[in-house]
Design a protein around this motif. Structure first.
Motif, short mmCIF file in Angstrom:
data_model
loop_
_atom_site.label_atom_id
_atom_site.label_comp_id
_atom_site.label_asym_id
_atom_site.label_seq_id
_atom_site.Cartn_x
_atom_site.Cartn_y
_atom_site.Cartn_z
N ASP A 193 0.82 -1.21 0.00
CA ASP A 193 0.00 0.00 0.00
C ASP A 193 0.85 1.26 0.00
O ASP A 193 0.53 2.24 -0.69
CB ASP A 193 -0.93 0.00 1.22
CG ASP A 193 -2.03 -1.04 1.11
OD1 ASP A 193 -2.26 -1.54 -0.01
OD2 ASP A 193 -2.66 -1.36 2.14
N GLU A 194 1.94 1.23 0.74
CA GLU A 194 2.82 2.41 0.79
C GLU A 194 3.47 2.65 -0.57
O GLU A 194 3.56 3.80 -1.04
CB GLU A 194 3.90 2.23 1.86
CG GLU A 194 3.37 2.18 3.28
CD GLU A 194 4.47 1.92 4.28
OE1 GLU A 194 5.43 2.72 4.33
OE2 GLU A 194 4.39 0.92 5.01
N VAL A 195 3.94 1.58 -1.18
CA VAL A 195 4.55 1.71 -2.51
C VAL A 195 3.50 2.17 -3.52
O VAL A 195 3.77 3.03 -4.38
CB VAL A 195 5.19 0.38 -2.94
CG1 VAL A 195 5.68 0.46 -4.39
CG2 VAL A 195 6.36 0.02 -2.03
N MET A 196 2.29 1.60 -3.43
CA MET A 196 1.21 1.97 -4.36
C MET A 196 0.88 3.45 -4.25
O MET A 196 0.70 4.14 -5.25
CB MET A 196 -0.03 1.14 -4.06
CG MET A 196 -1.14 1.30 -5.08
SD MET A 196 -0.99 0.14 -6.45
CE MET A 196 -1.42 -1.41 -5.65
N THR A 197 0.80 3.96 -3.02
CA THR A 197 0.49 5.37 -2.82
C THR A 197 1.53 6.27 -3.47
O THR A 197 1.22 7.24 -4.15
CB THR A 197 0.39 5.68 -1.32
OG1 THR A 197 -0.68 4.92 -0.75
CG2 THR A 197 0.12 7.16 -1.09
N ARG A 198 2.80 5.94 -3.25
CA ARG A 198 3.88 6.73 -3.84
C ARG A 198 3.86 6.61 -5.37
O ARG A 198 4.10 7.60 -6.08
CB ARG A 198 5.23 6.28 -3.29
CG ARG A 198 5.45 6.63 -1.82
CD ARG A 198 6.76 6.04 -1.32
NE ARG A 198 7.00 6.32 0.09
CZ ARG A 198 7.73 7.33 0.55
NH1 ARG A 198 8.31 8.16 -0.31
NH2 ARG A 198 7.91 7.51 1.84
N LEU A 199 3.61 5.42 -5.87
CA LEU A 199 3.59 5.20 -7.32
C LEU A 199 2.45 5.97 -7.97
O LEU A 199 2.63 6.61 -9.01
CB LEU A 199 3.46 3.71 -7.63
CG LEU A 199 3.26 3.34 -9.10
CD1 LEU A 199 4.44 3.81 -9.95
CD2 LEU A 199 3.08 1.83 -9.25
N ASN A 200 1.26 5.92 -7.36
CA ASN A 200 0.10 6.63 -7.93
C ASN A 200 0.34 8.13 -7.98
O ASN A 200 -0.13 8.81 -8.90
CB ASN A 200 -1.15 6.33 -7.10
CG ASN A 200 -1.63 4.90 -7.28
OD1 ASN A 200 -1.24 4.22 -8.23
ND2 ASN A 200 -2.47 4.44 -6.38
N LYS A 201 1.06 8.64 -7.01
CA LYS A 201 1.37 10.07 -6.99
C LYS A 201 2.41 10.42 -8.04
O LYS A 201 2.31 11.45 -8.72
CB LYS A 201 1.85 10.47 -5.60
CG LYS A 201 2.11 11.96 -5.45
CD LYS A 201 2.52 12.32 -4.04
CE LYS A 201 2.77 13.82 -3.88
NZ LYS A 201 3.18 14.17 -2.48
N ALA A 202 3.42 9.57 -8.17
CA ALA A 202 4.50 9.84 -9.11
C ALA A 202 4.11 9.56 -10.56
O ALA A 202 4.55 10.26 -11.48
CB ALA A 202 5.74 9.01 -8.75
N LEU A 203 3.28 8.52 -10.78
CA LEU A 203 2.90 8.13 -12.14
C LEU A 203 1.42 7.75 -12.15
O LEU A 203 1.09 6.56 -12.14
CB LEU A 203 3.78 6.95 -12.60
CG LEU A 203 3.66 6.54 -14.07
CD1 LEU A 203 4.27 7.62 -14.98
CD2 LEU A 203 4.34 5.20 -14.33
N PRO A 204 0.52 8.72 -12.20
CA PRO A 204 -0.91 8.41 -12.15
C PRO A 204 -1.43 7.72 -13.41
O PRO A 204 -2.43 7.02 -13.38
CB PRO A 204 -1.57 9.78 -11.97
CG PRO A 204 -0.57 10.76 -12.51
CD PRO A 204 0.76 10.18 -12.20
N THR A 205 -0.75 7.92 -14.52
CA THR A 205 -1.18 7.29 -15.77
C THR A 205 0.03 7.07 -16.66
O THR A 205 1.09 7.66 -16.43
CB THR A 205 -2.21 8.16 -16.51
OG1 THR A 205 -2.72 7.45 -17.66
CG2 THR A 205 -1.59 9.46 -16.96
N VAL A 206 -0.14 6.22 -17.65
CA VAL A 206 0.93 5.96 -18.61
C VAL A 206 0.27 5.76 -19.97
O VAL A 206 -0.82 5.20 -20.06
CB VAL A 206 1.76 4.72 -18.21
CG1 VAL A 206 0.93 3.46 -18.24
CG2 VAL A 206 2.98 4.57 -19.11
N LYS A 207 0.92 6.24 -21.02
CA LYS A 207 0.35 6.15 -22.35
C LYS A 207 0.83 4.90 -23.06
O LYS A 207 2.00 4.58 -23.06
CB LYS A 207 0.73 7.39 -23.17
CG LYS A 207 0.07 7.45 -24.54
CD LYS A 207 0.41 8.73 -25.28
CE LYS A 207 -0.26 8.76 -26.64
NZ LYS A 207 0.06 10.01 -27.38
N LEU A 208 -0.13 4.19 -23.65
CA LEU A 208 0.21 2.97 -24.40
C LEU A 208 0.78 3.34 -25.75
O LEU A 208 0.22 4.18 -26.45
CB LEU A 208 -1.04 2.10 -24.57
CG LEU A 208 -0.87 0.81 -25.36
CD1 LEU A 208 0.12 -0.12 -24.68
CD2 LEU A 208 -2.22 0.11 -25.54
#
Length: 208
Positions: A193-208
């Motif tokens: 959960d901690e990693v997920m929170t940081r990841l969502n903040k740093a990279l909320p989306t990515v383009k295919l």
């Protein structure tokens, strides 16, 4: 002319190497021996910790959840599903068109008067060649989409690795294990959960 099978399966490649069994060194190298006479084994320099004295503080990370349930992962999966649906729909439309032409050709073959055998053979061969071209184009497009998927997943993995390292430093962890390799672990060890929170903040989306 047979209709080709067009199963599209989500790429199963998982970038587990980005997260598996990560150890974080806490100490610098020991001082090298410089004396010319025999001496006892080198002692760690002041302020350093010998490798066998580093405490093992464990964290557990669910890498599958990171790749698929993160904001970027969900965004990527949605884009992938839409791209594959469009690719399949386009191929199905082309195949249906060829099938209709083949049926018309067969009807002309048994008509009154029937189509000349040479004309029938020429038109049938043309349909078969077009079918091959459609399949080759489909495979080429699918390969291109696979490459884009892998590149996008690599972006998620890189951002997740940074988030994992930040959590490890904040918690003082020295070892992180993949959840898939741990049959059981205490809940406090779970840092997903901690990693997920940081990841969502740093990279909320990515383009295919």
């Amino acid at each position: 002319m047979s209709q080709p099978s067009l199963p599209i399966r989500r790429s199963a490649r998982i970038i587990a190497a980005a997260f598996a069994l990560c150890a974080f060194a806490l100490a610098g190298p020991a001082l090298a021996q410089t004396a010319t006479q025999p001496a006892p084994a080198a002692q760690p320099a002041q302020g350093t910790v010998a490798p066998n004295q580093i405490p093992i503080i464990v964290g557990v990370l669910d890498t599958q959840a990171i790749l698929n349930a993160s904001s970027a992962g969900k965004s990527l999966n949605t884009q992938w599903d839409a791209a594959m649906k469009a690719l399949n729909d386009d191929m199905a439309k082309k195949e249906n068109g060829l099938r209709a032409q083949a049926q018309q050709l067969e009807a002309a073959r048994s008509g009154n008067p029937p189509i000349a055998p040479a004309d029938y053979a020429t038109k049938r061969k043309a349909l078969e060649q077009q079918d091959i071209q459609f399949q080759q184009a489909f495979a080429k497009n699918k390969q291109a989409w696979d490459g884009r998927l892998n590149k996008a997943r690599e972006s998620i993995a890189n951002a997740a690795r940074k988030a994992m390292q930040d959590v490890a430093k904040a918690r003082g962890l020295t070892l992180i294990l993949d959840r898939a390799a741990v049959p059981y672990s205490p809940q406090p060890w779970n840092i997903t959960d901690e990693v997920m929170t940081r990841l969502n903040k740093a990279l909320p989306t990515v383009k295919l």
